[in-house]
Design a protein around this motif. Structure first.
Motif, PDB file in Angstrom:
ATOM      1  N   THR A  56     -10.042   5.784  -5.268  1.00  0.00           N
ATOM      2  CA  THR A  56      -8.753   5.158  -5.554  1.00  0.00           C
ATOM      3  C   THR A  56      -8.301   4.275  -4.401  1.00  0.00           C
ATOM      4  O   THR A  56      -7.797   3.163  -4.598  1.00  0.00           O
ATOM      5  CB  THR A  56      -7.683   6.231  -5.823  1.00  0.00           C
ATOM      6  OG1 THR A  56      -8.057   6.981  -6.986  1.00  0.00           O
ATOM      7  CG2 THR A  56      -6.321   5.610  -6.050  1.00  0.00           C
ATOM      8  N   ALA A  57      -8.464   4.763  -3.180  1.00  0.00           N
ATOM      9  CA  ALA A  57      -8.094   3.969  -2.004  1.00  0.00           C
ATOM     10  C   ALA A  57      -8.901   2.682  -1.932  1.00  0.00           C
ATOM     11  O   ALA A  57      -8.405   1.639  -1.489  1.00  0.00           O
ATOM     12  CB  ALA A  57      -8.283   4.793  -0.735  1.00  0.00           C
ATOM     13  N   LEU A  82      -0.898   1.452  -9.746  1.00  0.00           N
ATOM     14  CA  LEU A  82      -2.354   1.405  -9.784  1.00  0.00           C
ATOM     15  C   LEU A  82      -2.963   2.735  -9.342  1.00  0.00           C
ATOM     16  O   LEU A  82      -3.900   3.241  -9.973  1.00  0.00           O
ATOM     17  CB  LEU A  82      -2.870   0.268  -8.896  1.00  0.00           C
ATOM     18  CG  LEU A  82      -4.382   0.060  -8.876  1.00  0.00           C
ATOM     19  CD1 LEU A  82      -4.902  -0.267 -10.268  1.00  0.00           C
ATOM     20  CD2 LEU A  82      -4.762  -1.051  -7.899  1.00  0.00           C
ATOM     21  N   VAL A  83      -2.434   3.305  -8.278  1.00  0.00           N
ATOM     22  CA  VAL A  83      -2.947   4.585  -7.786  1.00  0.00           C
ATOM     23  C   VAL A  83      -2.705   5.713  -8.792  1.00  0.00           C
ATOM     24  O   VAL A  83      -3.635   6.460  -9.131  1.00  0.00           O
ATOM     25  CB  VAL A  83      -2.324   4.920  -6.412  1.00  0.00           C
ATOM     26  CG1 VAL A  83      -2.698   6.338  -5.983  1.00  0.00           C
ATOM     27  CG2 VAL A  83      -2.789   3.922  -5.362  1.00  0.00           C
ATOM     28  N   PRO A  84      -1.467   5.878  -9.306  1.00  0.00           N
ATOM     29  CA  PRO A  84      -1.262   6.922 -10.326  1.00  0.00           C
ATOM     30  C   PRO A  84      -2.124   6.725 -11.575  1.00  0.00           C
ATOM     31  O   PRO A  84      -2.586   7.703 -12.175  1.00  0.00           O
ATOM     32  CB  PRO A  84       0.235   6.802 -10.657  1.00  0.00           C
ATOM     33  CG  PRO A  84       0.842   6.217  -9.436  1.00  0.00           C
ATOM     34  CD  PRO A  84      -0.185   5.259  -8.919  1.00  0.00           C
ATOM     35  N   LEU A  85      -2.326   5.464 -11.979  1.00  0.00           N
ATOM     36  CA  LEU A  85      -3.164   5.203 -13.156  1.00  0.00           C
ATOM     37  C   LEU A  85      -4.588   5.663 -12.905  1.00  0.00           C
ATOM     38  O   LEU A  85      -5.219   6.276 -13.792  1.00  0.00           O
ATOM     39  CB  LEU A  85      -3.150   3.707 -13.486  1.00  0.00           C
ATOM     40  CG  LEU A  85      -4.077   3.264 -14.628  1.00  0.00           C
ATOM     41  CD1 LEU A  85      -3.683   3.933 -15.939  1.00  0.00           C
ATOM     42  CD2 LEU A  85      -4.076   1.744 -14.780  1.00  0.00           C
ATOM     43  N   SER A  86      -5.109   5.391 -11.717  1.00  0.00           N
ATOM     44  CA  SER A  86      -6.477   5.818 -11.410  1.00  0.00           C
ATOM     45  C   SER A  86      -6.588   7.335 -11.383  1.00  0.00           C
ATOM     46  O   SER A  86      -7.588   7.903 -11.827  1.00  0.00           O
ATOM     47  CB  SER A  86      -6.913   5.231 -10.063  1.00  0.00           C
ATOM     48  OG  SER A  86      -6.145   5.765  -8.999  1.00  0.00           O
ATOM     49  N   THR A 120       0.812  -1.219   0.000  1.00  0.00           N
ATOM     50  CA  THR A 120       0.000   0.000   0.000  1.00  0.00           C
ATOM     51  C   THR A 120       0.847   1.272   0.000  1.00  0.00           C
ATOM     52  O   THR A 120       0.315   2.365   0.146  1.00  0.00           O
ATOM     53  CB  THR A 120      -0.936   0.016   1.224  1.00  0.00           C
ATOM     54  OG1 THR A 120      -0.175  -0.207   2.414  1.00  0.00           O
ATOM     55  CG2 THR A 120      -1.999  -1.068   1.106  1.00  0.00           C
ATOM     56  N   PHE A 121       2.169   1.117  -0.153  1.00  0.00           N
ATOM     57  CA  PHE A 121       3.042   2.288  -0.157  1.00  0.00           C
ATOM     58  C   PHE A 121       2.806   3.159  -1.384  1.00  0.00           C
ATOM     59  O   PHE A 121       3.259   4.305  -1.437  1.00  0.00           O
ATOM     60  CB  PHE A 121       4.515   1.864  -0.093  1.00  0.00           C
ATOM     61  CG  PHE A 121       5.438   2.975   0.310  1.00  0.00           C
ATOM     62  CD1 PHE A 121       5.533   3.363   1.637  1.00  0.00           C
ATOM     63  CD2 PHE A 121       6.202   3.645  -0.637  1.00  0.00           C
ATOM     64  CE1 PHE A 121       6.383   4.393   2.014  1.00  0.00           C
ATOM     65  CE2 PHE A 121       7.053   4.679  -0.272  1.00  0.00           C
ATOM     66  CZ  PHE A 121       7.139   5.052   1.061  1.00  0.00           C
ATOM     67  N   GLY A 122       2.093   2.628  -2.378  1.00  0.00           N
ATOM     68  CA  GLY A 122       1.767   3.430  -3.553  1.00  0.00           C
ATOM     69  C   GLY A 122       0.972   4.680  -3.206  1.00  0.00           C
ATOM     70  O   GLY A 122       0.985   5.666  -3.961  1.00  0.00           O
ATOM     71  N   LEU A 123       0.262   4.656  -2.066  1.00  0.00           N
ATOM     72  CA  LEU A 123      -0.483   5.841  -1.634  1.00  0.00           C
ATOM     73  C   LEU A 123       0.450   7.014  -1.315  1.00  0.00           C
ATOM     74  O   LEU A 123       0.045   8.174  -1.379  1.00  0.00           O
ATOM     75  CB  LEU A 123      -1.337   5.504  -0.407  1.00  0.00           C
ATOM     76  CG  LEU A 123      -2.529   4.564  -0.659  1.00  0.00           C
ATOM     77  CD1 LEU A 123      -3.110   4.089   0.661  1.00  0.00           C
ATOM     78  CD2 LEU A 123      -3.582   5.272  -1.486  1.00  0.00           C
ATOM     79  N   PHE A 124       1.704   6.703  -0.957  1.00  0.00           N
ATOM     80  CA  PHE A 124       2.679   7.751  -0.649  1.00  0.00           C
ATOM     81  C   PHE A 124       3.433   8.196  -1.898  1.00  0.00           C
ATOM     82  O   PHE A 124       4.150   9.197  -1.852  1.00  0.00           O
ATOM     83  CB  PHE A 124       3.695   7.242   0.386  1.00  0.00           C
ATOM     84  CG  PHE A 124       3.117   7.005   1.745  1.00  0.00           C
ATOM     85  CD1 PHE A 124       3.159   7.991   2.715  1.00  0.00           C
ATOM     86  CD2 PHE A 124       2.528   5.787   2.066  1.00  0.00           C
ATOM     87  CE1 PHE A 124       2.636   7.779   3.975  1.00  0.00           C
ATOM     88  CE2 PHE A 124       1.998   5.565   3.322  1.00  0.00           C
ATOM     89  CZ  PHE A 124       2.041   6.558   4.276  1.00  0.00           C
ATOM     90  N   PHE A 125       3.283   7.449  -2.995  1.00  0.00           N
ATOM     91  CA  PHE A 125       4.091   7.696  -4.189  1.00  0.00           C
ATOM     92  C   PHE A 125       3.916   9.118  -4.712  1.00  0.00           C
ATOM     93  O   PHE A 125       4.889   9.865  -4.880  1.00  0.00           O
ATOM     94  CB  PHE A 125       3.725   6.679  -5.278  1.00  0.00           C
ATOM     95  CG  PHE A 125       4.573   6.765  -6.508  1.00  0.00           C
ATOM     96  CD1 PHE A 125       5.751   6.040  -6.604  1.00  0.00           C
ATOM     97  CD2 PHE A 125       4.213   7.569  -7.579  1.00  0.00           C
ATOM     98  CE1 PHE A 125       6.549   6.111  -7.730  1.00  0.00           C
ATOM     99  CE2 PHE A 125       4.997   7.648  -8.713  1.00  0.00           C
ATOM    100  CZ  PHE A 125       6.167   6.921  -8.785  1.00  0.00           C
TER     101      PHE A 125
END
Length: 448
Positions: free
Chosen positions: A275-276, A261-265, A34-39
């Motif tokens: 997104t979350a 996945l997060v940046p794509l959304s 879930t570190f993608g949320l910090f990306f």
């Protein structure tokens, strides 16, 4: 422990160990997933490219794998419990120091290096001790333990998003580090297997004839680890090499989808709150995939290597289709397919490793496998980030991951062919031996 490896409890206190490993998986790999949320937050804060920011995750993944042989060696010299507790302290230190966020190099060293080492020192002994406690139910036990990262990731997605909105990404890192201290508590519950043997000593004495045999077993129980060594020579075994190559290619792909996945959304104009929820969906179907595949593998209907090759192919197909999504609903559907098949793969890939090398060499094989696989985890995210920067589209990263996974499935097919060939060769060699002996009784004595 060595004295009892051939006859693990397959239950009892082993289920406490499984629950502890379940928690460790959640407090380590779920945080990484879930570190993608910090990306995006970190990228905007330091005003860096996607490829530069992705090195944080890349360093974490690389150290996670590179530290595995060290963790395995320490488990041999000390106990799994000690190494897990050490890993919890390292994971906390990485997040707590990342709170200061001085520059990108600082982030590489803290949330990258220290966090990766903490995950390695926690994850490796946790999954290893579960395999030692179980034999017949090993696939199911490993599936339940690994499902911890899904159960935690399901709640970590919206929870981390809330932490970032309330305390900023720096404050969120500090709080998450504090939560990771619970790894130490889980480590305390991971009682060394040999200690349970000592509790049974009084019962064993009535079954073992007095004399040298009893004293030898007593000595082994009291010092069960001192005579074990880390076997580096596994790299000379073709079966292990083929499985390690599969691991490299798989690692190049596994950590790319959660990262982008997060940046794509966001690029599709999807709101942050929705997104979350994608990460929660990913975790939920991942959880179901692990338990279902673990249960099915435990039935022994299909060879685990065949099952793994099939799930890898299905993951690759899902990743190739995921970029076709153009709204939240379609993205959620494709994410669900990817997450489910990813869960089935993770549920059995450690079990396949145990089948390839055997439990006697499992600790060494696990450390070496993670070490070799680290090259894929280290190269994968930056390579995908570079492809994304060149293409100007986050979809390119998913295509790269899908193609690499498809290639990795080919090495599983080669591994299975090699194992079948060796099995047929061994059967052929035993037939002349049976026919050369003139008396059936002598043949029976020879094989006994």
């Amino acid at each position: 422990m060595q004295a009892k490896d051939g006859n693990p409890p397959d239950g009892g206190y082993g289920w406490v160990v499984v629950v502890s490993a379940f928690m460790v998986m959640g407090l380590t790999v779920a945080v990484l997933k879930t570190f993608g949320l910090f990306f995006v937050e970190i990228q905007q804060h330091f005003d860096e490219l996607a490829s530069t920011t992705s090195w944080i995750t890349s360093v974490t993944i690389a150290i996670f794998h590179l530290g595995a042989p060290v963790a395995s060696s320490l488990c041999v010299q000390y106990t799994h419990r000690t190494v897990v507790i050490t890993g919890g302290l390292l994971a906390f230190s990485g997040m707590a120091l990342g709170f200061f966020g001085l520059n990108m190099v600082w982030m590489y060293a803290t949330t990258g290096f220290l966090q990766g080492l903490g995950i390695s020192f926690s994850w490796t002994p946790a999954i290893s001790i579960v395999s030692h406690y179980f034999s017949k139910k090993r696939a199911l036990a490993n599936a339940i333990a690994s499902a911890g990262e899904c159960a935690f990731a399901f709640t970590f997605g919206p929870f981390f998003q809330w932490l970032i909105s309330q305390y900023g990404w720096k404050g969120a890192l500090l709080i998450i580090g504090g939560i990771q201290l619970n790894i130490c508590v889980c480590g305390v519950l991971m009682r060394p297997l040999a200690s349970s043997c000592l509790l049974e000593a009084s019962h064993c004495e009535t079954e073992i004839p007095p004399g040298n045999g009893a004293s030898r077993i007593d000595k082994e129980d009291k010092s069960p680890i001192m005579h074990k060594t880390f076997n580096w020579m596994l790299v000379k075994r073709p079966e292990f090499v083929l499985y390690a190559i599969f691991g490299i290619l798989a690692a190049m792909s596994f950590f790319v989808p959660p990262l982008f996945l997060v940046p794509l959304s966001y690029s599709l104009g999807i709101d942050e709150s929705w997104t979350a929820s994608l990460l929660s969906i990913l975790a939920m179907v991942d959880f179901g995939g692990r338990l279902l595949c673990g249960w099915y593998a435990n039935l022994r209907v299909t060879k685990t290597v065949h099952l793994l090759a099939m799930t890898i192919t299905l993951i690759s197909t899902s990743l190739m289709l995921l970029p076709l999504a153009n709204n939240y609903l379609s993205l959620a559907i494709f994410t669900g397919f990817y997450g489910f098949f990813f869960g089935t793969t993770v549920a059995i890939h450690i079990t396949v490793l145990a089948d390839v090398v055997g439990m006697r060499e499992f600790d060494s094989a696990l450390g070496l496998f993670m070490l070799i696989r680290s090259t894929g985890g280290f190269v994968g995210p930056p390579l995908a980030g570079l492809i994304v920067d060149m293409a100007g589209d986050y979809r390119a990263g998913f295509y790269m991951a899908g193609a690499t996974l498809m290639l990795s499935a080919g090495f599983l097919v080669i591994l299975d062919r090699l194992q079948d060939r060796k099995r047929r060769g061994s059967q052929t060699r035993t037939k002349p031996e049976k026919s050369t002996l003139p008396y059936p009784s002598l043949c029976l004595l020879k094989h006994q």
